[in-house]
Every structure is written in C-alpha cells, then in structure tokens.
Design an enzyme around this catalytic site. Structure first.
Site, mmCIF file in Angstrom:
data_model
loop_
_atom_site.group_PDB
_atom_site.id
_atom_site.type_symbol
_atom_site.label_atom_id
_atom_site.label_comp_id
_atom_site.label_asym_id
_atom_site.label_seq_id
_atom_site.Cartn_x
_atom_site.Cartn_y
_atom_site.Cartn_z
ATOM 1 N N ARG A 162 0.838 -1.211 0.000
ATOM 2 C CA ARG A 162 0.000 0.000 0.000
ATOM 3 C C ARG A 162 0.875 1.264 0.000
ATOM 4 N NH1 ARG A 162 -3.173 -3.565 -0.720
ATOM 5 N NH2 ARG A 162 -5.279 -3.765 0.117
ATOM 6 N N SER A 237 -10.589 -0.713 3.079
ATOM 7 C CA SER A 237 -9.847 -0.815 4.342
ATOM 8 C C SER A 237 -9.459 0.581 4.808
ATOM 9 C CB SER A 237 -8.574 -1.629 4.149
ATOM 10 O OG SER A 237 -8.876 -2.902 3.660
ATOM 11 N N GLU A 333 -4.854 4.005 6.285
ATOM 12 C CA GLU A 333 -4.490 3.776 4.884
ATOM 13 C C GLU A 333 -5.104 4.870 4.014
ATOM 14 O OE1 GLU A 333 -6.345 2.020 1.711
ATOM 15 O OE2 GLU A 333 -5.722 0.013 2.359
HETATM 16 N N1 EPU Z 1 -10.520 -10.539 10.180
HETATM 17 C C1 EPU Z 1 -11.248 -10.626 11.341
HETATM 18 N N2 EPU Z 1 -12.322 -9.800 11.497
HETATM 19 C C2 EPU Z 1 -12.696 -8.927 10.550
HETATM 20 C C3 EPU Z 1 -11.971 -8.856 9.353
HETATM 21 C C4 EPU Z 1 -10.880 -9.677 9.174
HETATM 22 O O1 EPU Z 1 -10.951 -11.398 12.233
HETATM 23 O O2 EPU Z 1 -13.682 -8.220 10.772
HETATM 24 C C5 EPU Z 1 -9.331 -11.414 10.006
HETATM 25 C C6 EPU Z 1 -9.584 -12.828 9.614
HETATM 26 O O3 EPU Z 1 -8.705 -13.629 10.353
HETATM 27 C C7 EPU Z 1 -9.202 -12.902 8.149
HETATM 28 C C8 EPU Z 1 -8.079 -11.893 8.108
HETATM 29 O O4 EPU Z 1 -8.470 -10.878 9.045
HETATM 30 O O5 EPU Z 1 -8.784 -14.165 7.815
HETATM 31 C C9 EPU Z 1 -7.864 -11.259 6.773
HETATM 32 O O6 EPU Z 1 -9.095 -10.687 6.329
HETATM 33 P P1 EPU Z 1 -9.378 -10.397 4.772
HETATM 34 O O7 EPU Z 1 -9.050 -11.592 3.964
HETATM 35 O O8 EPU Z 1 -10.734 -9.798 4.673
HETATM 36 O O9 EPU Z 1 -8.280 -9.353 4.386
HETATM 37 P P2 EPU Z 1 -7.750 -8.049 5.111
HETATM 38 O O10 EPU Z 1 -6.352 -8.309 5.516
HETATM 39 O O11 EPU Z 1 -8.695 -7.592 6.166
HETATM 40 C C10 EPU Z 1 -6.715 -7.060 2.920
HETATM 41 C C11 EPU Z 1 -6.744 -5.763 2.192
HETATM 42 C C12 EPU Z 1 -8.039 -5.616 1.403
HETATM 43 C C13 EPU Z 1 -8.130 -6.758 0.412
HETATM 44 C C14 EPU Z 1 -8.061 -8.073 1.189
HETATM 45 C C15 EPU Z 1 -7.993 -9.256 0.268
HETATM 46 C C16 EPU Z 1 -5.407 -4.237 3.523
HETATM 47 C C17 EPU Z 1 -5.396 -3.057 4.422
HETATM 48 N N3 EPU Z 1 -6.599 -4.663 3.130
HETATM 49 O O12 EPU Z 1 -7.754 -7.017 3.891
HETATM 50 O O13 EPU Z 1 -7.955 -4.407 0.662
HETATM 51 O O14 EPU Z 1 -9.317 -6.700 -0.340
HETATM 52 O O15 EPU Z 1 -6.872 -8.122 2.006
HETATM 53 O O16 EPU Z 1 -6.748 -9.305 -0.357
HETATM 54 O O17 EPU Z 1 -4.351 -4.761 3.178
HETATM 55 C C18 EPU Z 1 -8.507 -2.088 0.640
HETATM 56 O O18 EPU Z 1 -7.300 -1.867 0.664
HETATM 57 O O19 EPU Z 1 -9.340 -1.153 0.615
HETATM 58 C C19 EPU Z 1 -8.973 -3.470 0.717
HETATM 59 C C20 EPU Z 1 -10.265 -3.778 0.800
#
Ligand code: EPU
Length: 337
Positions: A162, A237, A333
């Site tokens: 990012r 995010s 972010e």
């Molecule tokens: N999780 C929770 N509770 C929540 C949300 C997530 O416990 O409410 C935990 C879970 O363990 C899950 C892990 O977080 O397995 C990862 O969650 P997710 O796969 O939804 O991905 P993220 O790390 O929360 C990142 C990006 C997203 C992108 C997804 C998929 C960042 C800041 N965000 O989210 O990007 O779509 O991975 O690759 O890196 C964005 O930047 O706007 C965005 C949506």
C-alpha cells in the site's frame, strides 16, 4: 469552473464537504490551464481521482481538480504479452472488465476495487494475492514543479505494501496521467493461493479456473463482505495491516493464542480487521459512523450523513483501543484531508 461545490458525489465516503472552486479536466491542456490558474490566484490544489481513498474532514479552500482523462490503448509486445495503457480517469473495475473481455490476464484478482486507474499506483492497490506492481510497466506523470511530463518505470515507483514514491518523497509533486500494464494473452498465471479464492472456486465446482472464473470468484467474495460504496459510503480498508516484530508477535501469542499472523522473516503482518474485532468494534456505530458488520477494517458512513470529522474521530477511537489492548499502533491507509 464552479464555486462552493459539494464534493459529496466525488468521494466514496459520501461526505458533504465543499471545495471553494471545482473543475473537471479531460485533457492535458485543460489540466495545465487549471494549474496555472491556481498558481496565478494562489489557490491550493486538490486532485481528485475516483475519490475512493480520501476522507474530507473539512471544506477545501482551494481548487479541486477532478481528473477525467479517458482512453485505453494497446501494443503487442510478443506472442504472449500485450502492453495495455489506460488514462487516469478510467474507472478501475471497468478497465479490468475490458481486459478480461479481451482475455488479457493479470488484473483478474483486482476486480471490483473502487477508484480510477490513475490512483492505482499511488498505494500499489492490491487484493487476493496480487498487487499492481506485479503487472505494472510504467506511468506517465505531470511534474508540478516544472509542468513537464515524466515517466516512472517499475523500479522508480518504489512500490511497497500500500505504498509508492507517490505517497513518500514524491507526495504532492506528481499527477499521474496514464498507466501501462503488461498482460498475458494466453499463458495466464492463475493465482488462487489466497484461501478465500480457492474455497469460492471449490464451492462452484471449478477445478481448472480461467482468468474470468478467478475474477468472478473475487467479485463474489468482495460483494459478500465489503460494502458497495454506491450504497453505503466507505473507502475500503481504513487502516493498513500492521507489521510487528516477531518477538512482539510471540509475546502476544501467549496472551491471545488465536491471534492470526503472516510471518515474513523477522516481522509478522497481523490482520487489522481481527485486532479491531477483538476490541469489540465490529458492527459498532457511534453517531453516523460505524465499523462494517462483516469486515471490521472498513469504516462506513452508516447513515449517509456522517461528516469527515466524525469518521476521523471514530477511527481515532479504534486506534486508541487497539493500542491499549495489543500495544499495536494502527496506521490509516486512507488519505486524510
Ligand atoms: N478478520 C477478522 N475480522 C474482521 C476482518 C478480518 O478477524 O472483521 C481477520 C480474519 O482472520 C481474516 C483476516 O483478518 O482471515 C484477513 O481478512 P481479509 O481476507 O478480509 O483481508 P484483510 O487483511 O482484512 C486485505 C486488504 C483488502 C483486500 C483483502 C484481500 C489491507 C489493508 N486490506 O484485507 O484491501 O481486499 O486483504 O486481499 O491490506 C482495501 O485496501 O481497501 C482493501 C479492501
């Protein structure tokens, strides 16, 4: 040029902040004119792309310039690769769909990301195991110091998680005008390692996915847990996933045995969504701002009437409680104005 112009339709949070002046530009000449005008009148400039990564906490007392350059062009590189160049004002998802229709591979995991092509390099947009740095070739920018064009190649962009030169030393200096990507015509690199994609494809009984199948899976996953900004204001995010030292992660593991983490050498990336949820924020609303009920990392304009300040204050409360419980400092972010 318009005066006292509401930016509500131009930011995906749907915050009703005003710009003193507003103009939409479609050509380089119009952009140069607008910049010269602002210099002559000592106006600050706010460049607007898709408005999907900005939080307006106050009115803007300058000239907001909406970048609406349109057009996509292609150049064959070899039998298997094509260079596709899109102008900054092209909608990102429409661009991805255009490439998929032509069966050009590389962007499928990035389906349905809000925003425009021109802002994609800013924070090296990424999702489901792909970041634009994986297919990025170059971008053409206007240098605001001398109003000359300049090209940045992959190396010069200093892409990180990012992050890019455009958020660091080049911040505020360059306006991205077009971006070129190297895509595949037939030997596509299908990326399904990201857990949720595999599950989604398995559920649909797909064992040998095409790039179009991967795109559909990504769209389904996103639609199932991320709010549609057209319906509920948000900027995806709100925070970055923090990276902490391995030793700190191991200490936390004693106290919170289920804490998820993705180790990388002597650091570990921890999902901010998990940390926020553990602090009790998931689905919680204060005034007009809330944490999304299906993805705690996304802050929403719950009523449609939230001010930027309200959303910002809400995010500060989240930062404070995560810091208190886990000793981890979340970083926003989204760009704050
Ligand atoms: N999780 C929770 N509770 C929540 C949300 C997530 O416990 O409410 C935990 C879970 O363990 C899950 C892990 O977080 O397995 C990862 O969650 P997710 O796969 O939804 O991905 P993220 O790390 O929360 C990142 C990006 C997203 C992108 C997804 C998929 C960042 C800041 N965000 O989210 O990007 O779509 O991975 O690759 O890196 C964005 O930047 O706007 C965005 C949506």
């Amino acid at each position: 040029m318009q005066e006292n112009f509401s930016l509500k339709p131009y930011n995906t949070f749907g915050v009703d902040a005003k710009a003193k002046y507003f103009i939409e530009v479609q050509t380089l000449e119009q952009l140069r004119d607008a910049i010269s005008y602002s210099k002559d009148h000592h106006l600050q400039i706010l460049f607007l792309g898709g408005g999907s990564n900005i939080l307006l906490t106050k009115d803007f007392d300058g000239l907001a310039i909406k970048l609406s350059f349109k057009g996509i062009s292609e150049e064959d590189l070899n039998e298997n690769e094509v260079l596709v160049t899109a102008k900054a004002g092209e909608n990102w998802h429409e661009f991805v769909m255009y490439c998929l229709e032509k069966n050009y591979g590389g962007l499928e995991n990035l389906s349905l990301i809000p925003g425009n092509v021109g802002t994609s390099p800013m924070q090296n947009i990424g999702a489901y195991g792909t970041e634009i740095k994986d297919i990025f070739v170059s971008c053409t920018v206007l240098d605001l110091e001398n109003l000359e064009l300049k090209t940045f190649n992959l190396e010069q962009c200093h892409f990180g998680y990012r992050d890019s030169i455009f958020k660091q030393e080049g911040k505020g200096r360059y306006v991205i005008l077009e971006v070129s990507f190297k895509l595949t015509r037939k030997d596509h690199h299908i990326k399904t390692e990201y857990g949720a994609i595999k599950t989604e494809l398995d559920n649909s009984g797909i064992t040998h996915p095409t790039i179009q199948d991967v795109s559909k899976a990504v769209i389904n996953i996103r639609q199932s847990k991320l709010p549609d900004p057209k319906v509920t204001g948000n900027a995806g995010s709100f925070f970055k996933n923090p990276t902490i030292p391995l030793v700190q992660f191991e200490e936390l593991k004693h106290q919170f045995e289920n804490i998820p983490g993705y180790p990388n050498g002597d650091v570990v990336k921890v999902p901010a969504g998990w940390l926020i949820e553990q602090c009790g924020w998931k689905g919680k609303q204060i005034g007009n701002a809330a944490s999304h009920k299906l993805q705690a990392l996304v802050i929403i304009n719950a009523t449609g009437n939230a001010t930027g300040k309200e959303i910002f204050d809400f995010s500060t409360e989240i930062i404070n409680s995560v810091k208190e419980k886990f000793g981890i400092e979340l970083e926003r972010e989204v760009n704050i104005l």
